[in-house]
Scaffold this motif. Structure first.
Motif, PDB file in Angstrom:
ATOM      1  N   LEU A  25      -4.268   2.641   4.552  1.00  0.00           N
ATOM      2  CA  LEU A  25      -5.068   1.613   3.904  1.00  0.00           C
ATOM      3  C   LEU A  25      -5.955   0.917   4.925  1.00  0.00           C
ATOM      4  CD1 LEU A  25      -2.233   0.059   1.719  1.00  0.00           C
ATOM      5  CD2 LEU A  25      -4.200   1.341   0.857  1.00  0.00           C
ATOM      6  N   ASP A  26      -7.221   0.651   4.529  1.00  0.00           N
ATOM      7  CA  ASP A  26      -8.121  -0.059   5.442  1.00  0.00           C
ATOM      8  C   ASP A  26      -8.119  -1.549   5.116  1.00  0.00           C
ATOM      9  OD1 ASP A  26      -9.827  -0.434   3.250  1.00  0.00           O
ATOM     10  OD2 ASP A  26     -11.452   0.798   4.069  1.00  0.00           O
ATOM     11  N   GLY A  27      -8.949  -2.311   5.828  1.00  0.00           N
ATOM     12  CA  GLY A  27      -9.000  -3.759   5.661  1.00  0.00           C
ATOM     13  C   GLY A  27      -9.460  -4.208   4.290  1.00  0.00           C
ATOM     14  N   ALA A  28     -10.105  -3.319   3.528  1.00  0.00           N
ATOM     15  CA  ALA A  28     -10.538  -3.627   2.163  1.00  0.00           C
ATOM     16  C   ALA A  28      -9.530  -3.108   1.135  1.00  0.00           C
ATOM     17  CB  ALA A  28     -11.925  -3.035   1.904  1.00  0.00           C
ATOM     18  N   ASP A  29      -8.351  -2.725   1.597  1.00  0.00           N
ATOM     19  CA  ASP A  29      -7.287  -2.183   0.749  1.00  0.00           C
ATOM     20  C   ASP A  29      -7.674  -0.871   0.079  1.00  0.00           C
ATOM     21  OD1 ASP A  29      -5.502  -4.191   1.407  1.00  0.00           O
ATOM     22  OD2 ASP A  29      -5.997  -5.421  -0.347  1.00  0.00           O
ATOM     23  N   ARG A  30      -8.575  -0.121   0.714  1.00  0.00           N
ATOM     24  CA  ARG A  30      -8.916   1.212   0.216  1.00  0.00           C
ATOM     25  C   ARG A  30      -7.961   2.223   0.826  1.00  0.00           C
ATOM     26  NH1 ARG A  30     -14.875   2.311   1.821  1.00  0.00           N
ATOM     27  NH2 ARG A  30     -13.902   1.806   3.807  1.00  0.00           N
ATOM     28  N   LEU A  31      -7.647   3.254   0.055  1.00  0.00           N
ATOM     29  CA  LEU A  31      -6.713   4.294   0.470  1.00  0.00           C
ATOM     30  C   LEU A  31      -7.481   5.565   0.806  1.00  0.00           C
ATOM     31  CD1 LEU A  31      -3.748   5.383   0.676  1.00  0.00           C
ATOM     32  CD2 LEU A  31      -3.993   6.036  -1.733  1.00  0.00           C
ATOM     33  N   LEU A  32      -7.181   6.165   1.945  1.00  0.00           N
ATOM     34  CA  LEU A  32      -7.820   7.418   2.341  1.00  0.00           C
ATOM     35  C   LEU A  32      -7.064   8.591   1.711  1.00  0.00           C
ATOM     36  CD1 LEU A  32      -9.994   8.830   4.050  1.00  0.00           C
ATOM     37  CD2 LEU A  32      -8.271   8.994   5.870  1.00  0.00           C
ATOM     38  N   LEU A  33      -7.790   9.409   0.957  1.00  0.00           N
ATOM     39  CA  LEU A  33      -7.210  10.605   0.354  1.00  0.00           C
ATOM     40  C   LEU A  33      -8.072  11.820   0.679  1.00  0.00           C
ATOM     41  CD1 LEU A  33      -6.220   9.347  -3.227  1.00  0.00           C
ATOM     42  CD2 LEU A  33      -4.749   9.608  -1.214  1.00  0.00           C
ATOM     43  N   PHE A  34      -7.428  12.960   0.670  1.00  0.00           N
ATOM     44  CA  PHE A  34      -8.087  14.238   0.918  1.00  0.00           C
ATOM     45  C   PHE A  34      -8.023  15.091  -0.345  1.00  0.00           C
ATOM     46  CE2 PHE A  34      -6.795  12.533   4.911  1.00  0.00           C
ATOM     47  CZ  PHE A  34      -7.854  12.820   5.758  1.00  0.00           C
ATOM     48  N   ARG A  35      -9.059  15.900  -0.551  1.00  0.00           N
ATOM     49  CA  ARG A  35      -9.086  16.764  -1.728  1.00  0.00           C
ATOM     50  C   ARG A  35      -8.635  18.159  -1.341  1.00  0.00           C
ATOM     51  NH1 ARG A  35     -14.511  18.467  -4.663  1.00  0.00           N
ATOM     52  NH2 ARG A  35     -14.505  19.785  -2.832  1.00  0.00           N
ATOM     53  N   GLY A  36      -7.727  18.682  -2.123  1.00  0.00           N
ATOM     54  CA  GLY A  36      -7.263  20.050  -1.969  1.00  0.00           C
ATOM     55  C   GLY A  36      -7.366  20.761  -3.301  1.00  0.00           C
ATOM     56  N   PHE A  37      -7.009  22.028  -3.284  1.00  0.00           N
ATOM     57  CA  PHE A  37      -7.049  22.834  -4.491  1.00  0.00           C
ATOM     58  C   PHE A  37      -5.746  23.608  -4.628  1.00  0.00           C
ATOM     59  CE2 PHE A  37     -11.402  22.139  -3.273  1.00  0.00           C
ATOM     60  CZ  PHE A  37     -12.016  21.831  -4.475  1.00  0.00           C
ATOM     61  N   SER A  38      -5.234  23.656  -5.842  1.00  0.00           N
ATOM     62  CA  SER A  38      -4.034  24.447  -6.111  1.00  0.00           C
ATOM     63  C   SER A  38      -4.392  25.930  -6.028  1.00  0.00           C
ATOM     64  CB  SER A  38      -3.488  24.117  -7.506  1.00  0.00           C
ATOM     65  OG  SER A  38      -4.376  24.613  -8.492  1.00  0.00           O
ATOM     66  N   GLU A  39      -3.373  26.780  -6.088  1.00  0.00           N
ATOM     67  CA  GLU A  39      -3.637  28.227  -6.054  1.00  0.00           C
ATOM     68  C   GLU A  39      -4.459  28.682  -7.254  1.00  0.00           C
ATOM     69  OE1 GLU A  39      -0.844  30.879  -3.408  1.00  0.00           O
ATOM     70  OE2 GLU A  39       0.210  30.221  -5.224  1.00  0.00           O
ATOM     71  N   THR A  40      -4.457  27.899  -8.320  1.00  0.00           N
ATOM     72  CA  THR A  40      -5.261  28.244  -9.498  1.00  0.00           C
ATOM     73  C   THR A  40      -6.656  27.619  -9.435  1.00  0.00           C
ATOM     74  OG1 THR A  40      -4.357  26.389 -10.740  1.00  0.00           O
ATOM     75  CG2 THR A  40      -3.235  28.521 -10.968  1.00  0.00           C
ATOM     76  N   GLY A  41      -6.956  26.907  -8.338  1.00  0.00           N
ATOM     77  CA  GLY A  41      -8.289  26.344  -8.152  1.00  0.00           C
ATOM     78  C   GLY A  41      -8.471  24.936  -8.681  1.00  0.00           C
ATOM     79  N   ASP A  42      -7.397  24.321  -9.177  1.00  0.00           N
ATOM     80  CA  ASP A  42      -7.503  22.959  -9.700  1.00  0.00           C
ATOM     81  C   ASP A  42      -7.525  21.954  -8.547  1.00  0.00           C
ATOM     82  OD1 ASP A  42      -7.376  23.836 -12.398  1.00  0.00           O
ATOM     83  OD2 ASP A  42      -5.193  23.992 -12.230  1.00  0.00           O
ATOM     84  N   PRO A  43      -8.493  21.017  -8.553  1.00  0.00           N
ATOM     85  CA  PRO A  43      -8.557  20.028  -7.468  1.00  0.00           C
ATOM     86  C   PRO A  43      -7.508  18.929  -7.634  1.00  0.00           C
ATOM     87  CG  PRO A  43     -10.303  19.621  -9.044  1.00  0.00           C
ATOM     88  CD  PRO A  43      -9.600  20.876  -9.499  1.00  0.00           C
ATOM     89  N   PHE A  44      -7.099  18.370  -6.517  1.00  0.00           N
ATOM     90  CA  PHE A  44      -6.197  17.217  -6.517  1.00  0.00           C
ATOM     91  C   PHE A  44      -6.441  16.425  -5.235  1.00  0.00           C
ATOM     92  CE2 PHE A  44      -3.974  20.736  -4.555  1.00  0.00           C
ATOM     93  CZ  PHE A  44      -3.337  20.182  -3.455  1.00  0.00           C
ATOM     94  N   TRP A  45      -6.053  15.154  -5.244  1.00  0.00           N
ATOM     95  CA  TRP A  45      -6.231  14.257  -4.098  1.00  0.00           C
ATOM     96  C   TRP A  45      -4.861  13.844  -3.563  1.00  0.00           C
ATOM     97  CZ3 TRP A  45     -10.978  13.162  -2.075  1.00  0.00           C
ATOM     98  CH2 TRP A  45     -12.086  13.529  -2.845  1.00  0.00           C
TER      99      TRP A  45
END
Length: 163
Positions: free
Chosen positions: A20-40
């Motif tokens: 979390l940063d000073g503005a209470d934002r959360l850092l997330l990364f985007r990945g993909f499942s083996e079926t190609g569905d995105p998730f964070w």
């Protein structure tokens, strides 16, 4: 949890960090499942041989964000799930941490070859954005977890996190 989630799964000790940063934002990364569905999902990855989970969490933050001297916060939870990836079934055993930084310009030059090949993207999420997002978040109750931490502080004992 029992060790029989999947009898052929390879154990994979892993760490995740809610950054979390000073503005209470959360850092997330985007990945993909083996079926190609995105998730964070939050920063983190496998615990290397000879490493403690704390050491792995710090290393992962350096590699994935460029933060030169990460300060790791408390152990906030544990999560376990079985996932198939690249022909292997993994029994992923995650230890989750909280970390805070005032500001951070994310530098992905420390990405591993697999992260580069996956064209992994990142984004800072506001609490409202997490709660309103139609995108898949990992774990599914991530918005609630972050809201709880921002409201009440880190849990007094590590939580069992959902899938």
């Amino acid at each position: 949890m029992t060790d029989d989630l999947h009898p052929d799964a390879v154990p994979r000790p892993t760490v995740r960090v809610l950054l979390l940063d000073g503005a209470d934002r959360l850092l997330l990364f985007r990945g993909f499942s083996e079926t190609g569905d995105p998730f964070w999902f939050p920063a983190g990855g496998a615990v290397e041989p000879g490493e403690t989970p704390d050491e792995a969490a710090v290393r992962e933050l350096v590699e994935e964000t460029g933060w030169e001297r990460p300060v790791l916060g408390p152990h906030i939870g544990d999560r376990r799930h079985v996932v198939g990836w690249d022909g292997t079934v993994w029994d992923v055993r995650e230890r989750w941490y909280l970390a805070r930084v005032d500001t951070l310009e994310v530098d992905t030059s420390g990405y591993t070859a697999a992260e580069v090949a996956a064209d992994q993207q990142w984004r800072w999420w506001t609490p409202a954005g997490l709660g309103a997002s139609p995108d898949r978040l990992v774990p599914a109750d991530l918005a609630g977890l972050v809201a709880s931490i921002l409201r009440d502080g880190p849990p007094p004992v590590p939580l069992t996190l959902g899938i």
